[in-house]
Design a protein around this motif. Structure first.
Motif, PDB file in Angstrom:
ATOM      1  N   ALA A 143       0.892  -1.260  -0.013  1.00  0.00           N
ATOM      2  CA  ALA A 143      -0.017   0.163  -0.026  1.00  0.00           C
ATOM      3  C   ALA A 143       0.904   1.302  -0.151  1.00  0.00           C
ATOM      4  O   ALA A 143       0.350   2.175  -0.233  1.00  0.00           O
ATOM      5  CB  ALA A 143      -0.784   0.134   1.186  1.00  0.00           C
ATOM      6  N   HIS A 144       2.003   1.056   0.108  1.00  0.00           N
ATOM      7  CA  HIS A 144       2.798   2.414   0.163  1.00  0.00           C
ATOM      8  C   HIS A 144       3.399   2.729  -1.337  1.00  0.00           C
ATOM      9  O   HIS A 144       3.895   3.995  -1.418  1.00  0.00           O
ATOM     10  CB  HIS A 144       4.569   1.886   0.798  1.00  0.00           C
ATOM     11  N   VAL A 145       2.838   2.103  -2.169  1.00  0.00           N
ATOM     12  CA  VAL A 145       3.215   2.539  -3.760  1.00  0.00           C
ATOM     13  C   VAL A 145       1.704   3.574  -3.851  1.00  0.00           C
ATOM     14  O   VAL A 145       0.752   3.435  -3.582  1.00  0.00           O
ATOM     15  CB  VAL A 145       2.825   1.349  -4.591  1.00  0.00           C
ATOM     16  N   ASP A 146       2.295   4.791  -4.713  1.00  0.00           N
ATOM     17  CA  ASP A 146       1.391   5.819  -4.779  1.00  0.00           C
ATOM     18  C   ASP A 146       0.690   5.714  -6.347  1.00  0.00           C
ATOM     19  O   ASP A 146      -0.435   6.227  -6.597  1.00  0.00           O
ATOM     20  CB  ASP A 146       2.262   6.976  -4.697  1.00  0.00           C
ATOM     21  N   LEU A 147       1.643   5.166  -7.214  1.00  0.00           N
ATOM     22  CA  LEU A 147       1.211   5.283  -8.543  1.00  0.00           C
ATOM     23  C   LEU A 147       1.224   4.052  -9.341  1.00  0.00           C
ATOM     24  O   LEU A 147       2.447   3.414  -9.259  1.00  0.00           O
ATOM     25  CB  LEU A 147       1.810   6.399  -9.467  1.00  0.00           C
ATOM     26  N   GLU A 169      -5.378   8.501  -2.064  1.00  0.00           N
ATOM     27  CA  GLU A 169      -5.390   6.975  -2.481  1.00  0.00           C
ATOM     28  C   GLU A 169      -4.360   6.597  -3.413  1.00  0.00           C
ATOM     29  O   GLU A 169      -3.811   7.536  -4.116  1.00  0.00           O
ATOM     30  CB  GLU A 169      -6.666   6.763  -2.877  1.00  0.00           C
ATOM     31  N   MET A 170      -4.037   5.471  -3.720  1.00  0.00           N
ATOM     32  CA  MET A 170      -3.231   4.918  -4.713  1.00  0.00           C
ATOM     33  C   MET A 170      -3.959   5.332  -6.234  1.00  0.00           C
ATOM     34  O   MET A 170      -5.031   5.062  -6.311  1.00  0.00           O
ATOM     35  CB  MET A 170      -2.875   3.459  -4.698  1.00  0.00           C
ATOM     36  N   VAL A 171      -2.958   6.071  -7.008  1.00  0.00           N
ATOM     37  CA  VAL A 171      -3.566   6.159  -8.151  1.00  0.00           C
ATOM     38  C   VAL A 171      -3.400   5.140  -9.149  1.00  0.00           C
ATOM     39  O   VAL A 171      -2.110   4.659  -9.529  1.00  0.00           O
ATOM     40  CB  VAL A 171      -2.806   7.547  -8.790  1.00  0.00           C
ATOM     41  N   VAL A 172      -4.053   4.512  -9.809  1.00  0.00           N
ATOM     42  CA  VAL A 172      -4.089   3.274 -10.833  1.00  0.00           C
ATOM     43  C   VAL A 172      -4.522   3.604 -11.926  1.00  0.00           C
ATOM     44  O   VAL A 172      -5.890   3.829 -12.070  1.00  0.00           O
ATOM     45  CB  VAL A 172      -4.710   1.839 -10.099  1.00  0.00           C
TER      46      VAL A 172
END
Ligand code: 5AD
Ligand code: SF4
Length: 492
Positions: A143-147, A169-172
């Motif tokens: 969950a530490h990934v942002d993008l 939130e994480m942008v995917v």
């Protein structure tokens, strides 16, 4: 920090679907020449640093050059020091499981860095982003990934960075269906060699391979765009061009209103004043006589062909859906060798494909002996979720596969050494790359056939063409003595 509404957020949550990625539509591919940094993002990266780690093939390396180009247009500068970085991107490879393991390992390491520096933006892009299972694993365990963005929407990077700047939130944003071709993205190239895309995607669907899913359908760049780019690189003084495509021999097959193929493109590039032109990767099925004729003219078209065979057994080739037999491949090799007698052939081979018997593997060994490749990339088959081979019954123990790989590599090393020994006493042309990594007293260069040669000479020869007499041959390295420096090169 303002939060976006649910509605906005859904735009930035587009995970991939392998099922959609498999589809091949008839829609025309549009070409766009209007890439630009959005006004509100100008200067966004000023004072910030980025670091990119690239995994995988040359296509990925080249995508990284584009990503760097975009980031630098935004004002970012690059750093090799991760503790200094405001943005870290992992440009990932999905071809085999061990490539993916490396990325997940790296994501684990970056967790503590992110804890120390919560403002660090951590992104994952490239082929792994196109896989549902990977995105799910990142959502659940990293969950530490942002993008997360994919291979089809690199041009969207400025928008995505803007979104992250006010999004918790994480942008995917991963497009499962390939997009149009975006021509004028900036690229940050380094050195004297340049990669040039000629096409994107792959429609071959070899049963073991994830690439047709992660890179979308085959889309060729227009000849005039490729030629203009190569001319411009020649003008800028680049010495070598590597034309890139997953299956370069399918170039042009998607043009609706034009009869122009890879042979035609090579013939046109042959006329451009750039010293060396290479290409990768070829598919034996589409390698036609016209192309062989064009390559036989030589000049800047070097006498090295990478021609992945994958297996020397026709039944396995059928199960791989390679669409050629052992006999047809050997015929093609014969034709190429007749037209270009000093050609150097290299290949890719997979051992331990599901159900591969000892006899079938021996066919690969005998084909290698017959073709006499100068070198090869060899792999143990790695199941890729969503591909047809991943559900084929596999009764070959891993130990047997490892043993096959070992034997194959021994054979390739033996042939490689023999080939290199044939060069002893000959004078070869080298493009000088610089000081040798292991021995700063020596320079290294590459022959037209891409062999590595060490010799002693002044560092000022870097970037120039020289002639060297080969004195000594090892399996992966030649050593030689400087004979002279090419005039043409020193004038460039
Ligand atoms: N397992 C092992 N090797 C693979 N390759 C592609 N997919 C797989 C797989 N699932 C190899 C092929 C290809 C090269 C780029 O990687 O040999 O030519
Ligand atoms: Fe993969 Fe086959 Fe396409 Fe090569 S030709 S990228 S191995 S599907």
């Amino acid at each position: 920090m303002a939060k976006t509404s649910e509605k906005d957020f859904s735009i930035y949550f587009q995970p991939p679907s392998l099922k959609d990625a498999k589809k091949r539509g008839k829609e025309d591919v549009k070409v766009h020449y209007n890439f630009e940094i959005p006004e509100e993002m100008e200067g966004f990266g000023i004072g910030k640093k980025y670091m990119i780690r690239t995994f995988g093939c040359q296509m990925n390396e080249h995508d990284t050059e584009t990503i760097k180009g975009i980031l630098e247009q935004l004002g970012y500068t690059d750093t090799e020091d991760r503790t200094q970085a405001d943005l870290i991107l992992l440009n990932t490879c999905a071809i085999r499981e061990n490539a993916e393991d490396k990325v997940f390992g790296e994501l684990g390491h970056l967790k503590s860095l992110k804890r120390e520096n919560p403002n660090l933006v951590l992104g994952v892009c490239g082929c792994m982003s196109q896989e549902e299972s990977v995105v799910n694993r990142i959502l659940q365990k990293h969950a530490h990934v942002d993008l997360i963005f994919g291979t089809h929407n690199i041009h969207r990077l400025p928008h995505l960075l803007k979104q992250i700047s006010f999004e918790k939130e994480m942008v995917v944003e991963v497009w499962s269906k390939e997009g149009d071709i975006v021509e004028n993205m900036p690229k940050k190239r380094e050195g004297m060699k340049a990669w040039v895309n000629i096409m994107y995607g792959c429609d071959k669907f070899c049963t073991y391979c994830i690439v047709p899913y992660t890179r979308g359908k085959e889309r060729s760049r227009l000849p005039q765009d490729v030629i203009q780019e190569v001319r411009e690189l020649a003008r800028q003084g680049y010495k070598e061009i590597m034309l890139l495509g997953q299956n370069v021999n399918a170039y042009g097959k998607d043009f609706e209103d034009m009869d122009y193929d890879f042979g035609d493109l090579m013939n046109d590039i042959h006329k451009i004043d750039i010293p060396r032109v290479r290409f990768t990767t070829s598919h034996p099925r589409d390698f036609d006589d016209h192309l062989i004729e064009v390559l036989a003219q030589k000049g800047n078209l070097v006498e090295h062909i990478h021609l992945p065979v994958q297996s020397g057994n026709s039944e396995i080739l059928k199960k791989m859906s390679r669409k050629y037999t052992r006999e047809r491949y050997l015929e093609l090799v014969k034709k190429i060798k007749a037209a270009i007698p000093d050609v150097v052939l290299t290949t890719d081979i997979i051992v331990g494909f599901p159900g591969e018997t000892d006899e079938q593997f021996e066919d690969t060994m005998s084909l290698v002996r017959e073709v006499e490749y100068d070198s090869a990339f060899t792999f143990i088959y790695s199941p890729r979720e969503g591909t047809p081979a991943a559900v084929m019954e596999d009764n070959v123990p891993l130990e047997v596969k490892k043993q096959r790989l070992y034997r194959l590599n021994e054979l390739l090393a033996e042939i490689g050494l023999k080939k290199n020994q044939q060069l002893v006493g000959q004078v070869v042309e080298l493009l000088v790359e610089g000081e040798s990594k292991n021995n700063p007293d020596m320079l290294t260069g590459r022959t037209r056939t891409n062999k590595l040669v060490h010799f002693s000479g002044p560092k000022s020869l870097t970037g120039q063409f020289v002639h060297v007499r080969i004195d000594q041959a090892k399996t992966y390295l030649l050593t030689g003595t400087l004979v002279d420096v090419e005039k043409q090169a020193s004038a460039m």
